[in-house]
Motif scaffolding. Structure first.
Motif, PDB file in Angstrom:
ATOM      1  N   ARG A  28     103.892  23.083  67.619  1.00 21.27           N
ATOM      2  CA  ARG A  28     104.780  24.108  67.491  1.00 21.27           C
ATOM      3  C   ARG A  28     103.759  25.107  66.488  1.00 21.27           C
ATOM      4  N   THR A  29     104.341  26.371  66.648  1.00 15.83           N
ATOM      5  CA  THR A  29     103.671  27.321  65.683  1.00 15.83           C
ATOM      6  C   THR A  29     104.150  26.817  64.162  1.00 15.83           C
ATOM      7  N   VAL A  30     103.723  27.607  63.122  1.00 13.88           N
ATOM      8  CA  VAL A  30     104.209  27.500  61.813  1.00 13.88           C
ATOM      9  C   VAL A  30     105.790  27.845  61.838  1.00 13.88           C
ATOM     10  N   SER A  31     106.168  28.724  62.653  1.00 22.11           N
ATOM     11  CA  SER A  31     107.581  29.280  62.637  1.00 22.11           C
ATOM     12  C   SER A  31     108.345  28.293  63.386  1.00 22.11           C
ATOM     13  N   GLY A  32     107.851  27.632  63.864  1.00 20.08           N
ATOM     14  CA  GLY A  32     108.593  26.515  64.796  1.00 20.08           C
ATOM     15  C   GLY A  32     108.662  26.951  66.431  1.00 20.08           C
ATOM     16  N   ASP A  33     108.087  27.656  66.842  1.00 23.43           N
ATOM     17  CA  ASP A  33     108.151  28.225  68.258  1.00 23.43           C
ATOM     18  C   ASP A  33     107.213  27.157  69.069  1.00 23.43           C
ATOM     19  N   HIS A  57     101.892  29.133  74.241  1.00 28.13           N
ATOM     20  CA  HIS A  57     101.721  30.060  73.061  1.00 28.13           C
ATOM     21  C   HIS A  57     101.176  31.509  73.773  1.00 28.13           C
ATOM     22  N   ASP A 155      99.495  33.440  64.199  1.00 29.10           N
ATOM     23  CA  ASP A 155     100.713  32.251  64.289  1.00 29.10           C
ATOM     24  C   ASP A 155     100.270  31.178  65.007  1.00 29.10           C
TER      25      ASP A 155
END
Length: 162
Positions: A28-33, A57, A155
């Motif tokens: 996941r990305t840092v934002s949780g995506d 991504h 991201d």
């Protein structure tokens, strides 16, 4: 494999279509995506799915597309050890095939990373495999290229090590 309903919905947006098989989000990305999926070895209709790790991504897909359009596949094959690439293919295939149902006798997925048996076919698939923790020299090479060329999205996730 059981992606949450929210992950399935988000991945459908990222792919631009509904996923055809089961998957887990493994990076996941840092934002949780969701950034990288681990696909089941068979799609919902039983079709073999050779690609174990799928990069969803959008920023990384675009950046790696730029690398590929500038000869990245040929450069990776020229710069990296063919035996190390072959080991990455074998490890990828073994992990994927290890998830086939016990006693399964239907058509099986083929090849290694990106469905190829040797060399480099798709930098995206190698990078997804590497991000998910695979010992993939092509994925590591892609990572260095992204950093060296300032193509790395802000991201973008880091590599999973556990």
């Amino acid at each position: 494999m059981t992606a949450s309903p929210a992950d399935r919905e988000r991945v459908a947006v990222l792919l631009g279509r509904i996923p055809r098989g089961d998957f887990d989000v493994v990076v996941r990305t840092v934002s949780g995506d969701p950034a990288v999926l681990r696909n089941a070895p068979l799609l919902d209709d039983g079709t073999p799915m050779p690609t174990r790790h799928w990069l969803v991504h959008s920023g990384l897909r675009a950046a790696i597309g730029t690398l590929e359009s500038h000869g990245g596949v040929r450069r990776a094959e020229a710069e990296l050890d063919a035996e190390a690439i072959a080991r990455a293919h074998a490890a990828h295939a073994a992990e994927r095939d290890g998830d086939l149902p016990t006693g399964y006798e239907g058509p099986k997925p083929f090849g290694g990373v990106g469905g190829t048996r040797r060399g480099v076919k798709c930098l995206h698939a190698h990078y997804a495999h590497w991000l998910a923790g695979g010992a993939d020299p092509v994925g590591a090479w892609v990572h260095e290229q992204l950093l060296d060329t300032d193509l790395m999205p802000a991201d973008a996730p880091g590599r999973i090590t556990s």
